[in-house]
Design an enzyme around this catalytic site. Structure first.
Site, mmCIF file in Angstrom:
data_model
loop_
_atom_site.group_PDB
_atom_site.id
_atom_site.type_symbol
_atom_site.label_atom_id
_atom_site.label_comp_id
_atom_site.label_asym_id
_atom_site.label_seq_id
_atom_site.Cartn_x
_atom_site.Cartn_y
_atom_site.Cartn_z
ATOM 1 N N LYS A 290 3.998 -16.476 -11.463
ATOM 2 C CA LYS A 290 5.123 -16.460 -10.022
ATOM 3 C C LYS A 290 4.999 -17.577 -10.032
ATOM 4 C CE LYS A 290 4.339 -11.516 -8.273
ATOM 5 N NZ LYS A 290 5.169 -11.048 -8.042
ATOM 6 N N ARG B 143 5.744 -0.795 -12.509
ATOM 7 C CA ARG B 143 5.880 0.412 -13.098
ATOM 8 C C ARG B 143 4.982 0.579 -14.373
ATOM 9 N NH1 ARG B 143 11.714 -3.363 -13.443
ATOM 10 N NH2 ARG B 143 10.284 -3.674 -11.563
#
Length: 496
Positions: free
Chosen positions: A274, A348
């Site tokens: 990130k 996920r």
């Protein structure tokens, strides 16, 4: 701060807060105050053009004829449209006002409200919950606070003539407040203090509240085939954990309700790193796991008549030499294979194995997962609503109703087979990202492949688990969002 239910006797010290609804006469306590003030309250209301609208506050210093030092009147709006969340917000707003005025003790008049759907006694209980939630602080790491920087308010008594009903309702609501506090604490903790093992340890401590808690380590998860979850944490020196919490408050033969939470205790993005700006907020990427943990505490604390299971996958997503790479293919517990195209789409992967494990072991009535899953949901809904995705209309409607009742609102977004083509992989059963379009939907669509036909809903809480500002009942960065929603869902639908 201590919050209690008290009699309707007018207090002699501190501040008194009266509630008012739009377009009606003074409520009973306000009438008594007006008489004691020889009509002074009515005159002040008229002079200030106070109408009782939502958010209006009338402030009277050193009121004549009564003993309190400060008198407030707070507007609730029209009685027929008043919801419990409106009472909680009003009380929370007044806690902030009393602290701002450096008042130590306050009393709130919890009068019955004619024309409202909220029963006498429940008004007081919800005002008490609002005061409790507003008094939350996360100051344990502050060492240089001056006395005038700390809250002044130490006690709030909510007055009511229906004490028996109010105390019963408050016993349950205060338990929910405990759950919200725990969820907020977990989200606010720094990542060097809260990591998978220490989070699991906090969960184990909840056995003292009546929960049954199991912790699975990496070796146990390897035996179960949880390659999807384990791949996320393989770049961290912290061992990944799967925590199972159970509350057995229902009948022995009753299937449990199940809540599943994403618990990425810090998310660097892994090899798909990130940007540095704002990365400190990624300590809150376990907001779903925090909400599940807080909900399980709330159910146990109020002795809910339901069997419930909370499963949280706890990992740290770090980019060391052993970290998962884009291009890797992992095998989930379900046997389905996943091509990793972006290691920052890791939540996920955690939920895929946690959901499959939950349905396989517990055969629940339904599963609801909560996760700070996608930035796309913030673009779509901001910080006002969480995203709701579901394969079951009845469950989705129950969740939406619970959201409106609790004040933790959601907006349902679509799903369907057409979105599967966006997560189709050339090399595996599916890939973990779907491209630029419909990011929140493709994430939910991915999760739907791990529910095995059990009624299921996915709540994307990336916009609600923490906040850029503060709200009357949510003064800290971590909101504890989801605890009130899930508790209300259970109490309204699954304890009867």
């Amino acid at each position: 701060m201590n919050v209690t239910i008290s009699s309707s006797t007018l207090p002699k010290t501190g501040a008194l807060v009266l509630i008012s609804v739009e377009g009606t006469k003074l409520l009973p306590t306000a009438q008594a105050v007006d008489e004691a003030m020889d009509g002074g309250l009515s005159k002040a209301i008229k002079a200030a053009e106070f109408k009782g609208k939502v958010g209006q506050v009338l402030d009277i210093a050193a009121p004549q004829g009564i003993s309190v030092n400060r008198l407030f009147v707070v507007g609730l709006g029209a009685a027929k449209s008043l919801k419990p969340a409106g009472l909680e917000t009003a009380a929370g707003r007044m806690v902030g006002r009393l602290n701002g005025a450096r008042i130590k003790q306050g009393s709130i008049a919890g009068d019955a409200i004619e024309g409202s759907e909220i029963a006498d006694g429940d008004v007081a209980a919800h005002l008490a919950l609002g005061a409790q939630l507003a008094s939350y602080r996360f100051d344990g790491y502050r060492t240089k606070q001056k006395p005038d920087q700390k809250p002044s308010l130490t006690k709030v008594g909510v007055m009511t003539r229906a004490q028996a009903r109010a105390k019963k309702a408050w016993a349950d609501l205060s338990a929910v407040g405990q759950g919200v506090y725990l969820a907020r604490d977990l989200v606010n903790e720094p990542p060097n203090v809260l990591y998978p093992e220490s989070f699991a340890k906090k969960c184990k401590a909840l056995t003292s509240k009546g929960l049954k808690v199991e912790v699975l380590g990496e070796k146990q998860m390897e035996k179960l085939g949880m390659g999807s979850l384990l791949g996320v944490g393989q770049g961290s020196v912290r061992e990944s954990q799967l925590v199972v919490m159970r509350w057995d408050g229902g009948t022995a033969k009753s299937k449990p309700v199940a809540f599943v939470g994403k618990g990425v205790t810090f998310d660097t993005g892994g090899i798909s790193l990130k940007p540095g700006a704002g990365m400190e907020d990624m300590k809150g990427d376990m907001g779903g796991a925090a909400a599940v943990t807080g909900t399980m505490l709330a159910l146990a604390a109020r002795k809910a008549k339901v069997n419930a299971v909370g499963v949280i996958g706890l990992v740290e997503n770090m980019p060391d030499a052993g970290a998962q790479r884009p291009g890797d293919i992992v095998t989930s517990m379900s046997g389905q294979t996943i091509e990793i195209q972006n290691t920052d789409a890791e939540g996920r992967l955690v939920l895929a194995d946690a959901l499959w494990y939950t349905q396989d072991r517990f055969k629940p009535r339904f599963m609801i997962d909560l996760a700070t899953l996608t930035g796309a949901i913030l673009v779509a809904l901001g910080e006002e609503h969480a995203g709701l995705f579901s394969d079951n209309d009845k469950l989705a409607d129950q969740i939406l109703d619970a959201g409106k009742a609790s004040g933790e609102t959601l907006w349902r977004l679509p799903m369907g087979p057409a979105y599967d083509k966006l997560i189709k992989s050339k090399f595996a059963d599916m890939r973990n990202i779907g491209g630029r379009f419909a990011g929140s939907i493709t994430a939910a669509q991915f999760l739907g492949h791990y529910t095995n036909g059990v009624p299921w809903a996915h709540l994307d809480i990336a916009g609600t688990a923490w906040q850029s500002g503060s709200k009357p009942t949510s003064p800290s960065w971590g909101t504890g969002w989801g605890v009130r929603l899930l508790d209300r869902l259970v109490s309204d639908n699954f304890e009867k």
